[in-house]
Design a protein around this motif. Sequence first.
Motif, PDB file in Angstrom:
ATOM      1  N   ASP A 258       0.824  -1.210   0.098  1.00  0.00           N
ATOM      2  CA  ASP A 258      -0.031  -0.167  -0.057  1.00  0.00           C
ATOM      3  C   ASP A 258       0.901   1.268   0.002  1.00  0.00           C
ATOM      4  O   ASP A 258       0.420   2.219   0.501  1.00  0.00           O
ATOM      5  CB  ASP A 258      -1.034  -0.030   1.100  1.00  0.00           C
TER       6      ASP A 258
ATOM      7  N   ALA B 147       3.483   2.185   1.808  1.00  0.00           N
ATOM      8  CA  ALA B 147       3.706   2.635   3.061  1.00  0.00           C
ATOM      9  C   ALA B 147       4.996   2.978   3.272  1.00  0.00           C
ATOM     10  O   ALA B 147       5.312   3.676   4.375  1.00  0.00           O
ATOM     11  CB  ALA B 147       3.346   1.330   3.918  1.00  0.00           C
TER      12      ALA B 147
ATOM     13  N   ARG C  90       5.515   6.404   4.580  1.00  0.00           N
ATOM     14  CA  ARG C  90       5.169   6.792   5.830  1.00  0.00           C
ATOM     15  C   ARG C  90       5.875   6.206   7.058  1.00  0.00           C
ATOM     16  O   ARG C  90       5.907   6.975   8.153  1.00  0.00           O
ATOM     17  CB  ARG C  90       3.654   6.245   6.016  1.00  0.00           C
ATOM     18  N   VAL C  91       6.473   4.980   6.791  1.00  0.00           N
ATOM     19  CA  VAL C  91       7.380   4.385   7.763  1.00  0.00           C
ATOM     20  C   VAL C  91       8.744   5.363   7.804  1.00  0.00           C
ATOM     21  O   VAL C  91       9.261   5.422   8.996  1.00  0.00           O
ATOM     22  CB  VAL C  91       7.671   2.936   7.225  1.00  0.00           C
TER      23      VAL C  91
ATOM     24  N   GLY D  48       1.810  12.856   8.506  1.00  0.00           N
ATOM     25  CA  GLY D  48       1.959  11.922   7.527  1.00  0.00           C
ATOM     26  C   GLY D  48       2.378  10.590   8.146  1.00  0.00           C
ATOM     27  O   GLY D  48       2.328   9.632   7.355  1.00  0.00           O
TER      28      GLY D  48
ATOM     29  N   ARG E 231       1.494   7.633   9.479  1.00  0.00           N
ATOM     30  CA  ARG E 231       0.238   6.898   9.959  1.00  0.00           C
ATOM     31  C   ARG E 231      -0.179   5.732   8.758  1.00  0.00           C
ATOM     32  O   ARG E 231      -0.130   6.198   7.587  1.00  0.00           O
ATOM     33  CB  ARG E 231      -0.983   7.675  10.504  1.00  0.00           C
ATOM     34  N   GLN E 232      -0.362   4.670   8.947  1.00  0.00           N
ATOM     35  CA  GLN E 232      -0.530   3.663   8.055  1.00  0.00           C
ATOM     36  C   GLN E 232      -1.290   2.358   8.726  1.00  0.00           C
ATOM     37  O   GLN E 232      -0.990   2.219   9.982  1.00  0.00           O
ATOM     38  CB  GLN E 232       0.745   2.995   7.496  1.00  0.00           C
ATOM     39  N   THR E 233      -2.141   1.608   7.981  1.00  0.00           N
ATOM     40  CA  THR E 233      -2.489   0.255   8.502  1.00  0.00           C
ATOM     41  C   THR E 233      -2.248  -0.756   7.549  1.00  0.00           C
ATOM     42  O   THR E 233      -2.202  -0.535   6.257  1.00  0.00           O
ATOM     43  CB  THR E 233      -4.137   0.553   8.682  1.00  0.00           C
ATOM     44  N   PHE E 234      -1.991  -1.966   7.953  1.00  0.00           N
ATOM     45  CA  PHE E 234      -1.484  -3.110   7.315  1.00  0.00           C
ATOM     46  C   PHE E 234      -2.569  -4.397   7.583  1.00  0.00           C
ATOM     47  O   PHE E 234      -2.636  -4.501   8.628  1.00  0.00           O
ATOM     48  CB  PHE E 234      -0.047  -3.609   7.531  1.00  0.00           C
TER      49      PHE E 234
ATOM     50  N   GLU F 228      -5.680  -6.339  10.873  1.00  0.00           N
ATOM     51  CA  GLU F 228      -5.094  -5.268  10.449  1.00  0.00           C
ATOM     52  C   GLU F 228      -4.373  -4.962  11.762  1.00  0.00           C
ATOM     53  O   GLU F 228      -4.783  -4.748  13.015  1.00  0.00           O
ATOM     54  CB  GLU F 228      -5.929  -4.253  10.240  1.00  0.00           C
TER      55      GLU F 228
ATOM     56  N   GLY G  16      -1.584  -1.290  12.507  1.00  0.00           N
ATOM     57  CA  GLY G  16      -1.334  -0.035  12.029  1.00  0.00           C
ATOM     58  C   GLY G  16      -0.640   0.806  13.219  1.00  0.00           C
ATOM     59  O   GLY G  16      -0.200   0.257  14.188  1.00  0.00           O
TER      60      GLY G  16
ATOM     61  N   THR H 260       0.339   5.142  14.268  1.00  0.00           N
ATOM     62  CA  THR H 260      -0.038   6.505  14.139  1.00  0.00           C
ATOM     63  C   THR H 260       0.718   7.195  15.325  1.00  0.00           C
ATOM     64  O   THR H 260       1.511   6.615  15.996  1.00  0.00           O
ATOM     65  CB  THR H 260      -1.525   6.717  14.440  1.00  0.00           C
TER      66      THR H 260
END
Length: 420
Positions: A48, A50, A53-54, A138, A140-143, A164, A166, A168
């Motif tokens: 995605d 990511a 963001r990481v 910026g 923040r992400q979900t896997f 999931e 994530g 934040t």
Amino acid sequence: MSARALSDQALSRPGWVQAVVVVLAGLVAMGVTAALGLWAAGAADLPDGAFPRVVAATVVTSVGGVVELSGDVGGLAETAAGLSVIPLSVTLVGALVIAAGFLRPLRHRAVAGAGELGAWAGKVAVLWLLGLLGLALGARQTFRISLGEGAITDIGDLLGLTPEIGFTTDVPLSLFFGLLWLVGVLALALLVSRGAPLPGRLLRFQESVRPAAYAMVVLLLAYVVLGFVIGLIVAATRGHAVETFAVLLLGLPNLVWLGLTLGLGATWDGRVEGPFELPMPHVLDQVLRSSEVQAVNVGTLSEQDGRWWWLVVVAAVLVLGAAFVMAARSPARVRLWQHAVHMAVALALTVLMICLVGRISASYGLSVLGIGDLGGDLAGELFLRPRIWIALGLAVLWGLVTGLLGGLLAKRVRRRGATP
């Protein structure tokens, strides 16, 4: 007024453009370091899109920011996760770049008023907070994660569970700690640089504080350089070059500064349980991988490999060298007992800093319909924390002894205030 005087006056009053350059250079340097380290660690393959963001989250955590983990697997399951670690390679790169940029416009000044320094630092701080705010928003992400194989997977497919996890950022806390980090970097830069101006009221402290602060920075950087050279040798001779570079670019100071405290005799308590793999020497992983809390010191490491006693030798040589540097940069009128006290205080503060920023804590757990207990097979825990008071006491003892020896060695060196 001459052209040179006008130029010096312009340089002595840095403005917003120079502040933008300082902050931008620091953030870019930190971002590039984090991106290369995460790429070497395999984070570029995250789904995605990511990866950016990481990278942002890594930069935020490198200055003390708080990144929170979260999970969602529906009402029939439960998750728990936590992570607390500072990628000190990214931290160090940012500190060096920002400190150099902050000091550059001040290099032509002998004395500066508190208001002038405050105004210049304030410009940098405002822009720094804006940049850090953008990164925090910026980051923040979900896997989606796999439940593995077997009964848990079958149950998850039957119930339509899509686990999931994530992350934040706690924006207010991250901005607060990021500002504290910046203040510390700018203050240390003024203390370390002999040519940096200080307000008139603080000039009387520079003879005792500046040499000690400079010596501690030299000590920490010497460990980093030594660790980097060893890392390059390991990468060239033992394989796993990509993984080694990931450690160098993300956590080199975490390792070598831990080695400094161990060489001084300090003990850290830790444990590794589950599939966690430490980006550290295999011997350390062997000591920590247990169902009980294990003590990590030169003794326990040497039981696995006797070469770990070299940490004591390296600490003795480099700490004594730092004490000599401190004494050589101090005025000749400073007495031996004062060298000892200055070194003891400086080394104790340095060890305290390492103990505070070198802690590691990570955990996760997953349970679906009671299968896979949060503390069982689908769980893992990793932590490493120091015995602070013992470490500080040992640092004081080492500082007193090496401060005396360094002062004696520096007597052969002509210093400021010495009579020919």
